[in-house]
Design a protein around this motif. Structure first.
Motif, short mmCIF file in Angstrom:
data_model
loop_
_atom_site.label_atom_id
_atom_site.label_comp_id
_atom_site.label_asym_id
_atom_site.label_seq_id
_atom_site.Cartn_x
_atom_site.Cartn_y
_atom_site.Cartn_z
N GLN A 149 -6.54 1.72 43.44
CA GLN A 149 -5.85 2.83 42.80
C GLN A 149 -5.66 4.00 43.74
O GLN A 149 -4.61 4.67 43.74
CB GLN A 149 -6.62 3.27 41.55
CG GLN A 149 -6.57 2.26 40.42
CD GLN A 149 -7.43 2.65 39.24
OE1 GLN A 149 -8.43 3.35 39.40
NE2 GLN A 149 -7.07 2.20 38.04
N SER A 150 -6.65 4.28 44.57
CA SER A 150 -6.55 5.39 45.52
C SER A 150 -5.46 5.16 46.55
O SER A 150 -4.91 6.11 47.10
CB SER A 150 -7.89 5.62 46.21
OG SER A 150 -8.23 4.51 47.04
N ARG A 151 -5.13 3.89 46.81
CA ARG A 151 -4.08 3.56 47.77
C ARG A 151 -2.75 3.28 47.09
O ARG A 151 -1.79 2.85 47.73
CB ARG A 151 -4.50 2.35 48.60
CG ARG A 151 -5.77 2.59 49.41
CD ARG A 151 -6.06 1.45 50.35
NE ARG A 151 -7.29 1.67 51.10
CZ ARG A 151 -7.73 0.90 52.09
NH1 ARG A 151 -6.99 -0.14 52.46
NH2 ARG A 151 -8.86 1.16 52.71
N GLY A 152 -2.69 3.50 45.79
CA GLY A 152 -1.45 3.29 45.05
C GLY A 152 -1.08 1.84 44.88
O GLY A 152 0.09 1.52 44.63
N LEU A 153 -2.06 0.94 44.95
CA LEU A 153 -1.80 -0.49 44.84
C LEU A 153 -2.04 -1.02 43.43
O LEU A 153 -1.71 -2.16 43.14
CB LEU A 153 -2.69 -1.26 45.83
CG LEU A 153 -2.50 -0.90 47.30
CD1 LEU A 153 -3.51 -1.64 48.17
CD2 LEU A 153 -1.08 -1.22 47.76
#
Length: 300
Positions: free
Chosen positions: A107-111
């Motif tokens: 989630q932190s990497r937008g995945l």
């Protein structure tokens, strides 16, 4: 120079050129994900081809070496490392705290936007076992397929080395990988133009029937040409094997997608930028390689 070594050098040259072109700042800003995929491909191929070339050269010139076995087993060690990493990714998904950390990283990497597990296994596990989920039939099936894949890769390497048909290993690996690329391109160009529904909308919403059908056909044709060059087999045998690997690659991809959807994750890891985890990268090999290895052993 042997055809397999020529193939190794040529493919590394192509991937290096693509990565170099995408590294241009303007293209990198426009195609950041493609750049990461090309970069990951370069490192994966460099590791695979490095082990393969050293083992192949040592095997062909064993009489000049004091011992051939450390070199011959280098490629097997590479497959074992893949097995250890893939096993770790599976175990991490079963472990609730580790899976929560993985989801947070994705989630932190937008995945990954949200978590939507579709199985009741997570809810049951949270009430009875605070750290691990209770394995389901799908978990067991994926785990068995993964173990069979690693054992098959090692066995196939030994068989091809004994029969001095070195290019067979490269043909099997890249017939499946060509299918991934061809499915993606055909899906982008033709997706949902002939069929309104997807291939398996509940498991993998982005997969289209057009991508699966036309992608597997294109991949089989390309891989069969590669097979004739690398293996020396008859063209019809290469075409049959390539198409079988393409179709089984779709099945393996759907199996891993169902496993991830059951546990509410988008990728099994972040080790390979643009690809996900090791399990995400080798899912197309899960079913086809074990079947091919058995047939190659029985009919070779």
């Amino acid at each position: 120079m042997a055809s397999d070594i020529v193939f190794v050098i040529a493919l590394m040259g192509v991937v290096s050129a693509v990565w170099g072109a995408l590294a241009i700042p303007r293209l990198r800003r426009r195609l950041p994900k493609i750049y990461l995929i090309a970069r990951s491909w370069w490192f994966m191929l460099a590791a695979l081809f490095g082990c393969y070339a050293i083992a192949k050269i040592a095997d062909r010139h064993a009489e000049l070496l004091t011992s051939r076995y450390p070199y011959q087993w280098l490629l097997i060690g590479f497959f074992v490392l893949i097995g250890l990493r893939g096993g770790y990714e599976i175990k991490r998904i079963w472990c609730l705290p580790s899976r929560a950390r993985l989801i947070h990283k994705l989630q932190s990497r937008g995945l990954q936007a949200s978590v939507t597990p579709t199985s009741s296994a997570d809810h049951t596990a949270s009430a009875t076992t605070p750290h691990y989920t209770r394995p389901t039939g799908l978990d067991g099936l994926l785990s068995m397929a993964f173990v069979a894949l690693i054992v098959s890769l090692i066995a196939l390497q030994q068989l091809t080395w004994q029969r001095e048909q070195y290019g067979v290993l490269l043909f099997v690996l890249f017939a499946s990988q060509f299918n991934d690329i061809a499915q993606y391109l055909c899906g982008r160009l033709l997706g949902h133009r002939l069929f309104s529904r997807g291939l398996a909308p509940r498991i993998s919403p982005n997969k289209s029937i057009e991508g699966a059908v036309f992608g597997s056909m294109c991949a089989a044709l390309l891989a069969s040409l590669l097979g004739v060059w690398l293996t020396g087999f008859e063209w019809w045998l290469c075409l049959l094997a390539a198409y079988g690997l393409a179709v089984s690659g779709i099945a393996g991809d759907l199996l891993e997608s169902a496993f991830k959807r059951q546990h509410g994750i988008k990728d099994t890891g972040t080790m390979l930028a643009g690809h996900g985890g090791v399990l995400d990268r080798i899912d197309s090999l899960l079913i086809g390689v074990p079947i091919f290895t058995i047939l190659y052993w029985l009919l070779g």
